[in-house]
Design a protein around this motif. Structure first.
Motif, PDB file in Angstrom:
ATOM      1  N   VAL A  94       0.828  -1.202   0.000  1.00 46.40           N
ATOM      2  CA  VAL A  94       0.000   0.000   0.000  1.00 46.40           C
ATOM      3  C   VAL A  94       0.862   1.251   0.000  1.00 46.40           C
ATOM      4  O   VAL A  94       0.545   2.237  -0.680  1.00 46.40           O
ATOM      5  N   ASN A  95       1.979   1.237   0.721  1.00 52.43           N
ATOM      6  CA  ASN A  95       2.838   2.427   0.773  1.00 52.43           C
ATOM      7  C   ASN A  95       3.444   2.733  -0.592  1.00 52.43           C
ATOM      8  O   ASN A  95       3.565   3.902  -0.969  1.00 52.43           O
ATOM      9  N   PHE A  96       3.835   1.706  -1.340  1.00 52.85           N
ATOM     10  CA  PHE A  96       4.346   1.925  -2.690  1.00 52.85           C
ATOM     11  C   PHE A  96       3.253   2.505  -3.582  1.00 52.85           C
ATOM     12  O   PHE A  96       3.517   3.399  -4.398  1.00 52.85           O
ATOM     13  N   LEU A  97       2.049   1.999  -3.435  1.00 49.93           N
ATOM     14  CA  LEU A  97       0.943   2.493  -4.264  1.00 49.93           C
ATOM     15  C   LEU A  97       0.587   3.937  -3.894  1.00 49.93           C
ATOM     16  O   LEU A  97       0.240   4.727  -4.774  1.00 49.93           O
ATOM     17  N   ARG A  98       0.708   4.290  -2.637  1.00 53.52           N
ATOM     18  CA  ARG A  98       0.474   5.687  -2.235  1.00 53.52           C
ATOM     19  C   ARG A  98       1.544   6.605  -2.816  1.00 53.52           C
ATOM     20  O   ARG A  98       1.246   7.699  -3.288  1.00 53.52           O
ATOM     21  N   PHE A  99       2.803   6.158  -2.764  1.00 53.14           N
ATOM     22  CA  PHE A  99       3.875   6.940  -3.383  1.00 53.14           C
ATOM     23  C   PHE A  99       3.643   7.049  -4.891  1.00 53.14           C
ATOM     24  O   PHE A  99       3.914   8.089  -5.490  1.00 53.14           O
ATOM     25  N   TYR A 100       3.145   5.979  -5.487  1.00 53.36           N
ATOM     26  CA  TYR A 100       2.841   5.987  -6.923  1.00 53.36           C
ATOM     27  C   TYR A 100       1.788   7.045  -7.249  1.00 53.36           C
ATOM     28  O   TYR A 100       1.904   7.743  -8.257  1.00 53.36           O
ATOM     29  N   ILE A 101       0.795   7.178  -6.413  1.00 52.98           N
ATOM     30  CA  ILE A 101      -0.242   8.194  -6.643  1.00 52.98           C
ATOM     31  C   ILE A 101       0.361   9.590  -6.588  1.00 52.98           C
ATOM     32  O   ILE A 101       0.071  10.446  -7.436  1.00 52.98           O
ATOM     33  N   VAL A 102       1.230   9.839  -5.608  1.00 54.90           N
ATOM     34  CA  VAL A 102       1.874  11.155  -5.488  1.00 54.90           C
ATOM     35  C   VAL A 102       2.762  11.426  -6.700  1.00 54.90           C
ATOM     36  O   VAL A 102       2.744  12.523  -7.273  1.00 54.90           O
ATOM     37  N   ALA A 103       3.546  10.409  -7.103  1.00 56.12           N
ATOM     38  CA  ALA A 103       4.420  10.582  -8.271  1.00 56.12           C
ATOM     39  C   ALA A 103       3.600  10.776  -9.543  1.00 56.12           C
ATOM     40  O   ALA A 103       3.973  11.582 -10.409  1.00 56.12           O
ATOM     41  N   ALA A 104       2.487  10.067  -9.681  1.00 62.12           N
ATOM     42  CA  ALA A 104       1.633  10.226 -10.857  1.00 62.12           C
ATOM     43  C   ALA A 104       1.016  11.625 -10.890  1.00 62.12           C
ATOM     44  O   ALA A 104       0.886  12.224 -11.964  1.00 62.12           O
ATOM     45  N   ALA A 105       0.651  12.150  -9.731  1.00 60.80           N
ATOM     46  CA  ALA A 105       0.128  13.516  -9.678  1.00 60.80           C
ATOM     47  C   ALA A 105       1.203  14.518 -10.084  1.00 60.80           C
ATOM     48  O   ALA A 105       0.921  15.496 -10.803  1.00 60.80           O
ATOM     49  N   ALA A 106       2.437  14.271  -9.662  1.00 61.16           N
ATOM     50  CA  ALA A 106       3.541  15.150 -10.070  1.00 61.16           C
ATOM     51  C   ALA A 106       3.768  15.076 -11.573  1.00 61.16           C
ATOM     52  O   ALA A 106       4.028  16.091 -12.226  1.00 61.16           O
ATOM     53  N   VAL A 107       3.659  13.871 -12.142  1.00 59.51           N
ATOM     54  CA  VAL A 107       3.809  13.719 -13.597  1.00 59.51           C
ATOM     55  C   VAL A 107       2.704  14.465 -14.325  1.00 59.51           C
ATOM     56  O   VAL A 107       2.950  15.119 -15.351  1.00 59.51           O
ATOM     57  N   ILE A 108       1.488  14.402 -13.806  1.00 57.35           N
ATOM     58  CA  ILE A 108       0.370  15.126 -14.423  1.00 57.35           C
ATOM     59  C   ILE A 108       0.650  16.621 -14.431  1.00 57.35           C
ATOM     60  O   ILE A 108       0.487  17.295 -15.459  1.00 57.35           O
ATOM     61  N   LEU A 109       1.090  17.150 -13.298  1.00 58.49           N
ATOM     62  CA  LEU A 109       1.382  18.589 -13.219  1.00 58.49           C
ATOM     63  C   LEU A 109       2.537  18.990 -14.133  1.00 58.49           C
ATOM     64  O   LEU A 109       2.483  20.021 -14.819  1.00 58.49           O
ATOM     65  N   LEU A 110       3.593  18.181 -14.155  1.00 59.20           N
ATOM     66  CA  LEU A 110       4.734  18.487 -15.022  1.00 59.20           C
ATOM     67  C   LEU A 110       4.353  18.386 -16.500  1.00 59.20           C
ATOM     68  O   LEU A 110       4.819  19.183 -17.320  1.00 59.20           O
ATOM     69  N   SER A 111       3.510  17.431 -16.844  1.00 62.26           N
ATOM     70  CA  SER A 111       3.077  17.285 -18.237  1.00 62.26           C
ATOM     71  C   SER A 111       2.223  18.470 -18.673  1.00 62.26           C
ATOM     72  O   SER A 111       2.350  18.963 -19.794  1.00 62.26           O
ATOM     73  N   ILE A 112       1.356  18.919 -17.786  1.00 62.81           N
ATOM     74  CA  ILE A 112       0.546  20.099 -18.108  1.00 62.81           C
ATOM     75  C   ILE A 112       1.446  21.322 -18.276  1.00 62.81           C
ATOM     76  O   ILE A 112       1.256  22.130 -19.191  1.00 62.81           O
ATOM     77  N   ALA A 113       2.458  21.443 -17.432  1.00 62.66           N
ATOM     78  CA  ALA A 113       3.407  22.560 -17.554  1.00 62.66           C
ATOM     79  C   ALA A 113       4.165  22.473 -18.877  1.00 62.66           C
ATOM     80  O   ALA A 113       4.424  23.503 -19.517  1.00 62.66           O
ATOM     81  N   CYS A 114       4.517  21.265 -19.317  1.00 64.86           N
ATOM     82  CA  CYS A 114       5.193  21.097 -20.609  1.00 64.86           C
ATOM     83  C   CYS A 114       4.294  21.534 -21.763  1.00 64.86           C
ATOM     84  O   CYS A 114       4.758  22.172 -22.713  1.00 64.86           O
ATOM     85  N   LEU A 115       3.019  21.179 -21.682  1.00 62.68           N
ATOM     86  CA  LEU A 115       2.090  21.572 -22.746  1.00 62.68           C
ATOM     87  C   LEU A 115       1.893  23.082 -22.786  1.00 62.68           C
ATOM     88  O   LEU A 115       1.850  23.685 -23.856  1.00 62.68           O
ATOM     89  N   VAL A 116       1.778  23.678 -21.617  1.00 61.77           N
ATOM     90  CA  VAL A 116       1.561  25.124 -21.558  1.00 61.77           C
ATOM     91  C   VAL A 116       2.791  25.870 -22.041  1.00 61.77           C
ATOM     92  O   VAL A 116       2.689  26.861 -22.762  1.00 61.77           O
ATOM     93  N   LYS A 117       3.961  25.370 -21.666  1.00 58.05           N
ATOM     94  CA  LYS A 117       5.198  26.057 -22.037  1.00 58.05           C
ATOM     95  C   LYS A 117       5.585  25.824 -23.500  1.00 58.05           C
ATOM     96  O   LYS A 117       6.331  26.610 -24.073  1.00 58.05           O
TER      97      LYS A 117
END
Length: 171
Positions: A94-117
Motif C-alpha cells: 500500500v505504501n508503494f501504491l500511495r507513493f505511486y499516486i503522489v508521483a503520478a500527480a507530479a507527472v500530471i502537473l509536469l506534463s501540463i506545464a510542458c504543454l503550456v510552455k
C-alpha cells in the motif's frame, strides 16, 4: 474417511445441497484481484506512452534541439512512478501504491506545464497550409494521452488501496 474418497466422485452422505455451507471468497478480495489486473494494464499503457515520449525527446535532441528541463523531469518522474507502481502492484504494498499516486500527480502537473510552455498552438494543428512540426505534435499527443492514462490509473490505484486496506471496525 470413507466419505472423502475421490474415487467415487461425490462423497457419500451428501446430495449436493450443502453448497451454502461452502467457503466463498469475500468480494473485497475479488475487487483487489480485478483492480490489480486493471492497474497492470494501465501501467503497461503508461509505459508505452512514456517510451514514445522518450523516443520523441531523443529524436529532438539528435536534431540539435535543447531539451526542456520540464520535459526531462516529467519523463524521469514518470519512469520512476511506473517502477514504483509496478512494485506496489506485484507485492501488494500500500505504501508503494500511495507513493505511486503522489508521483503520478507530479507527472500530471509536469506534463501540463510542458504543454503550456510548449510553442505548439492549436492554430498550427488546425491550419492545413502550415507545415506542422511532426515531433512536437507527436509529443503533445503523447502527453495528452499520458494525462488520460495517468488520471485513470490514479483512480484505479485509489480504488485498489481502499480494497486492500482492512475494513475499519466500529466499536
Amino acid at each position: 474417511m470413507q466419505q472423502r474418497r475421490s474415487l467415487t466422485g461425490r462423497p457419500s452422505g451428501t446430495d449436493g445441497s450443502d453448497f451454502s455451507y461452502r467457503m466463498t471468497v469475500d468480494s473485497r478480495y475479488q475487487k483487489v484481484a480485478q483492480g490489480r489486473s486493471q492497474l497492470q494494464t494501465s501501467i503497461s499503457i503508461q509505459a508505452v506512452v512514456q517510451l514514445i515520449r522518450a523516443v520523441c525527446l531523443a529524436l529532438s535532441i539528435s536534431k540539435g534541439n535543447v531539451p526542456s528541463p520540464l520535459a526531462m523531469s516529467s519523463l524521469a518522474t514518470a519512469f520512476l512512478s511506473i517502477i514504483v507502481g509496478e512494485l506496489g502492484r506485484r507485492r501488494s504494498r500500500v505504501n508503494f501504491l500511495r507513493f505511486y499516486i503522489v508521483a503520478a500527480a507530479a507527472v500530471i502537473l509536469l506534463s501540463i506545464a510542458c504543454l503550456v510552455k510548449g510553442d505548439l498552438k492549436l492554430e498550427d494543428i488546425l491550419n492545413v497550409h502550415v507545415k506542422v512540426r511532426k515531433f512536437e505534435f507527436l509529443e503533445a499527443t503523447s502527453v495528452l494521452l499520458g494525462l488520460l492514462v495517468q488520471v485513470f490509473t490514479v483512480k484505479t490505484t485509489v480504488s485498489l488501496i481502499s480494497n486492500m486496506s482492512p475494513p475499519k471496525r466500529t466499536s
